[in-house]
Scaffold this motif. Structure first.
Motif, short mmCIF file in Angstrom:
data_model
loop_
_atom_site.label_atom_id
_atom_site.label_comp_id
_atom_site.label_asym_id
_atom_site.label_seq_id
_atom_site.Cartn_x
_atom_site.Cartn_y
_atom_site.Cartn_z
N GLU A 115 -32.88 18.71 12.07
CA GLU A 115 -33.47 17.41 11.73
C GLU A 115 -34.00 17.41 10.30
OE1 GLU A 115 -34.48 13.47 12.08
OE2 GLU A 115 -33.23 14.68 13.40
N SER A 116 -34.61 18.51 9.88
CA SER A 116 -35.13 18.61 8.51
C SER A 116 -34.00 18.51 7.48
CB SER A 116 -35.88 19.94 8.32
OG SER A 116 -36.98 20.01 9.20
N ILE A 117 -32.89 19.18 7.74
CA ILE A 117 -31.75 19.14 6.83
C ILE A 117 -31.17 17.72 6.76
CG2 ILE A 117 -29.36 19.92 6.53
CD1 ILE A 117 -31.45 21.93 5.57
N ILE A 118 -31.09 17.04 7.89
CA ILE A 118 -30.59 15.66 7.89
C ILE A 118 -31.51 14.77 7.04
CG2 ILE A 118 -30.28 13.62 9.36
CD1 ILE A 118 -29.21 15.56 11.54
N LEU A 128 -33.56 15.73 4.56
CA LEU A 128 -33.42 16.10 3.15
C LEU A 128 -32.10 15.61 2.55
CD1 LEU A 128 -34.85 19.75 3.25
CD2 LEU A 128 -35.97 17.68 2.38
N ALA A 129 -31.03 15.68 3.33
CA ALA A 129 -29.73 15.20 2.85
C ALA A 129 -29.77 13.70 2.58
CB ALA A 129 -28.63 15.54 3.86
N ARG A 130 -30.36 12.95 3.49
CA ARG A 130 -30.46 11.50 3.29
C ARG A 130 -31.34 11.17 2.08
NH1 ARG A 130 -30.55 10.26 9.70
NH2 ARG A 130 -28.30 9.94 9.90
N GLU A 131 -32.40 11.94 1.89
CA GLU A 131 -33.26 11.73 0.72
C GLU A 131 -32.51 11.98 -0.59
OE1 GLU A 131 -37.62 12.75 2.67
OE2 GLU A 131 -36.69 14.21 1.33
N GLN A 132 -31.50 12.84 -0.54
CA GLN A 132 -30.68 13.11 -1.73
C GLN A 132 -29.57 12.07 -1.89
OE1 GLN A 132 -29.20 17.13 -1.86
NE2 GLN A 132 -31.24 18.00 -2.02
N ALA A 137 -32.21 25.51 -0.64
CA ALA A 137 -33.30 25.75 -1.59
C ALA A 137 -34.45 24.77 -1.35
CB ALA A 137 -32.79 25.64 -3.02
N LYS A 138 -34.14 23.52 -1.14
CA LYS A 138 -35.18 22.51 -0.93
C LYS A 138 -35.99 22.82 0.33
CE LYS A 138 -37.29 18.59 -1.73
NZ LYS A 138 -38.28 18.50 -2.77
N LEU A 139 -35.30 23.15 1.42
CA LEU A 139 -36.01 23.45 2.67
C LEU A 139 -36.85 24.72 2.53
CD1 LEU A 139 -36.62 22.75 5.59
CD2 LEU A 139 -34.58 24.04 6.25
N ARG A 148 -42.03 27.63 2.03
CA ARG A 148 -42.83 28.63 1.31
C ARG A 148 -43.99 28.03 0.54
NH1 ARG A 148 -37.82 32.33 -0.86
NH2 ARG A 148 -37.39 33.29 1.16
N GLY A 149 -44.05 26.70 0.49
CA GLY A 149 -45.14 26.04 -0.21
C GLY A 149 -44.97 25.97 -1.71
N THR A 150 -43.75 26.20 -2.21
CA THR A 150 -43.51 26.12 -3.65
C THR A 150 -42.97 24.76 -4.06
OG1 THR A 150 -41.29 27.09 -3.39
CG2 THR A 150 -43.11 28.61 -3.86
N ALA A 151 -42.79 23.88 -3.10
CA ALA A 151 -42.40 22.49 -3.36
C ALA A 151 -43.27 21.59 -2.50
CB ALA A 151 -40.92 22.27 -3.02
N PRO A 152 -43.50 20.37 -2.94
CA PRO A 152 -44.30 19.44 -2.13
C PRO A 152 -43.69 19.23 -0.74
CG PRO A 152 -43.87 18.54 -4.32
CD PRO A 152 -43.03 19.77 -4.19
N ASP A 153 -44.54 18.99 0.23
CA ASP A 153 -44.13 18.74 1.61
C ASP A 153 -44.52 17.31 1.99
OD1 ASP A 153 -43.55 18.74 4.31
OD2 ASP A 153 -45.21 20.08 4.85
N PRO A 154 -43.73 16.33 1.58
CA PRO A 154 -44.10 14.93 1.84
C PRO A 154 -44.02 14.54 3.32
CG PRO A 154 -41.89 15.04 0.92
CD PRO A 154 -42.45 16.43 0.87
N HIS A 155 -43.46 15.41 4.16
CA HIS A 155 -43.26 15.09 5.58
C HIS A 155 -44.31 15.71 6.49
CE1 HIS A 155 -39.41 13.49 4.29
NE2 HIS A 155 -39.22 14.63 3.65
N GLY A 156 -45.14 16.58 5.94
CA GLY A 156 -46.16 17.25 6.78
C GLY A 156 -45.56 18.27 7.71
#
Length: 109
Positions: A15-18, A20-24, A88-90, A95-103
């Motif tokens: 679900e997370s990959i889906i 992120l893919a749609r966000e791209q 990489a995005k996931l 790892r907390g090196t990118a923002p987590d807008p989804h919580g």
């Protein structure tokens, strides 16, 4: 991606990959994709990359498929650009090196 009404499990990573893919801006469809169609699309060059995902695997490229009926290579046989970007995005979010807008990431105390 195949729908979850067969052998594909619903999962957080999927679900997370889906998402992120749609966000791209990628067009994500859930539909059946027969192995013969997979082989034909890889052979014709229409299918240039593929990956599997799951909790332990995160995102794992599929470069070739081997079976009793033969083998075929997908794209150049290694990870594709979209596969690498999504992984990489996931991982960066996990790892907390990118923002987590989804919580998705929750601190453990």
């Amino acid at each position: 991606t195949p729908p979850t009404d067969g052998t594909i499990l619903e999962g957080i990573t999927r679900e997370s990959i889906i998402i992120l893919a749609r966000e791209q801006g990628l067009d994500v469809r859930e539909e059946r994709y027969a192995i013969d169609q997979w082989r034909d699309d890889a052979t014709s060059g229409k299918l240039v990359e593929a990956f599997a995902c799951g909790t332990a695997a995160v995102v794992t490229p599929v470069g070739s498929v081997h079976s009793q009926s033969g083998s075929f290579t997908i794209g150049a046989g290694g990870p594709g650009q979209i596969t690498q970007q999504l992984r990489a995005k996931l991982v960066d979010i996990q790892r907390g090196t990118a923002p987590d807008p989804h919580g998705w990431v929750q601190p453990v105390i």
